[in-house]
Motif scaffolding. Sequence first.
Motif, PDB file in Angstrom:
ATOM      1  N   UNK A  34       0.844  -1.190   0.000  1.00 53.65           N
ATOM      2  CA  UNK A  34       0.000   0.000   0.000  1.00 53.65           C
ATOM      3  C   UNK A  34       0.883   1.244   0.000  1.00 53.65           C
ATOM      4  N   UNK A  35       0.793   2.017  -1.065  1.00 57.60           N
ATOM      5  CA  UNK A  35       1.493   3.295  -1.154  1.00 57.60           C
ATOM      6  C   UNK A  35       0.428   4.381  -1.151  1.00 57.60           C
ATOM      7  N   UNK A  36       0.368   5.148  -0.059  1.00 55.95           N
ATOM      8  CA  UNK A  36      -0.737   6.094   0.074  1.00 55.95           C
ATOM      9  C   UNK A  36      -2.021   5.323   0.243  1.00 55.95           C
ATOM     10  N   UNK A  37      -2.929   5.461  -0.711  1.00 58.54           N
ATOM     11  CA  UNK A  37      -4.174   4.700  -0.689  1.00 58.54           C
ATOM     12  C   UNK A  37      -4.260   3.720  -1.846  1.00 58.54           C
ATOM     13  N   UNK A 287      -7.272   1.124   9.555  1.00 57.85           N
ATOM     14  CA  UNK A 287      -8.387   0.215   9.821  1.00 57.85           C
ATOM     15  C   UNK A 287      -9.164  -0.120   8.552  1.00 57.85           C
ATOM     16  N   UNK A 288      -9.418   0.894   7.734  1.00 58.87           N
ATOM     17  CA  UNK A 288     -10.262   0.663   6.558  1.00 58.87           C
ATOM     18  C   UNK A 288      -9.570  -0.185   5.496  1.00 58.87           C
ATOM     19  N   UNK A 289      -8.266   0.002   5.294  1.00 57.22           N
ATOM     20  CA  UNK A 289      -7.560  -0.763   4.274  1.00 57.22           C
ATOM     21  C   UNK A 289      -7.374  -2.217   4.671  1.00 57.22           C
ATOM     22  N   UNK A 368     -17.036   3.692   4.266  1.00 58.26           N
ATOM     23  CA  UNK A 368     -15.881   3.876   3.397  1.00 58.26           C
ATOM     24  C   UNK A 368     -14.874   4.797   4.069  1.00 58.26           C
ATOM     25  N   UNK A 369     -13.651   4.784   3.534  1.00 59.88           N
ATOM     26  CA  UNK A 369     -12.619   5.667   4.066  1.00 59.88           C
ATOM     27  C   UNK A 369     -12.976   7.128   3.806  1.00 59.88           C
ATOM     28  N   UNK A 483     -19.400  -4.452   7.123  1.00 57.17           N
ATOM     29  CA  UNK A 483     -19.499  -3.720   5.869  1.00 57.17           C
ATOM     30  C   UNK A 483     -19.421  -4.656   4.671  1.00 57.17           C
ATOM     31  N   UNK A 484     -19.655  -5.939   4.926  1.00 58.61           N
ATOM     32  CA  UNK A 484     -19.707  -6.907   3.843  1.00 58.61           C
ATOM     33  C   UNK A 484     -21.000  -6.699   3.079  1.00 58.61           C
TER      34      UNK A 484
END
Length: 486
Positions: A34-37, A287-289, A368-369, A483-484
């Motif tokens: 993961x680079x950034x988002x 958390x979101x990723x 969502x993020x 969130x599935x």
Amino acid sequence: SCLSLSKDKKRQRVDEVITKLRLEKCRHTVIGLVIGNVLKRGISGGQSKRVNIALALISNPMVVFLDEPTSGLDSTMANEVCQILKELVKEGCTVIATVHSPTSFAFSLFDEVMMLQSGGAVVYSGMVTKVKDHFQACGFPFPQGQGYSLPDWLVDTLGEAEVKTQVDFAALWAKSPSSEAYLKAHGEEVQRLKASPVNLQTLPTKGPGQLKALKTLLAYRMMKHYKSPEFLGPRFGDKIFMSLLSMSLYWGIGDKSDVQSMQSTAAVLFFFCALCGYGAAAFVPSLTLERALFFREQADGCYIGVTYYIAKFIEEAVLCTFTSTFFSIIVFFAMNLQGNFGIFAATYFATSMVGIVLAYAVAAVAPTMEAANALLPTYVTTCMYFGGLFIVFDKIPIGWEWYSWTSFLRYAWGALMLNQFKDQDTGKLKVFFDSDGQSMTILEFYNMDEGIMDSVGACLGILAGLCVIFGTLGALGVTYVSHVKR
């Protein structure tokens, strides 16, 4: 289950699965970074599919359910994946998969097939080798010499006949000899299972325990993050930049006794607290990723939501100890702030942790993020209104007083102000004035001279309490908010 195996046995199991899924060439390749988002992929699509299957096989299950394991793959890779699945079946594992438009070779590897028409009704269920005979017996001959593959013909026959001639394939199946033969072969077993279903809870599901799961998360996931520049950068970067900026702007201002310097000091202390809230947006992606990975590992019984949240909390708390201490040392001594350095550092650490758990709570419930990054600063901004700087506490309308007591900025700023001015020479100067023109000290002006707001211990205690409350909400959100989409 492999969850209770020794470390050596687990390594052996991993090696077996890697070999079985033909992943030797990419065993040392990073799956994604993961680079950034943005997730930069490090393995091919076929390898990714096989890794997902490997994750399902690592616990040595009796049955594996796969949702379109060949989607997104070219015919060569799709055939390779299906060949691997066939090998698993030969070793005693039952594989149930939904497949969309398989190749002829891949389709031939399956033992049985169940076909559904739109609406979900069964139009065929039985051996793959007999599916063509069934549809031909229903009046749909297989076109010879036209290059049709069996799965393509089945899909086209089902789709075109339903649309053009309104054929009820489900009724044809129910009346067919194939259906009668299938019920004759499996009917008694189906009825037995309906009458006395297997209690899946009796299957071995006991894992290593949540303490062992927590230790594993900390040993592997946390240490991996601590080696990642993408993870450490946002956490150290803003502290380094803001501490150096504050040092250059407010050098030596902390012990000056003129009104402008005192007011500037009070404002920058408030700003330090607010930064802990706004800067917490950097923790939302953490958390979101990981959400997809968390849902999968939780479903596999690796840990429960609370264990995962505690691991994340410890991960951030350990790092926050260093970042907040670094920031505190620079600004406290460069600005020549008064009071006790330990109290300043402890207050800044507590405020930073409140911001982190607040970010985690928002990230846990936001779908969502993007939504989380919108909700978090909105809430922090409302806390700023009631933190005591923009409108002093006794000027807040009666209907809003309750909200002021919930603002974490009130107690964070209060502790820093008391440490800076209480029992200090600058704190005794009556250079501020109320609406009647009466002179007062800076703490009296901001209503920090009585009650809870007159106690550093009380402010820090309430900050700790808010940290527990937000942390509990975050843990509950991670555990119970799913969130599935399906």
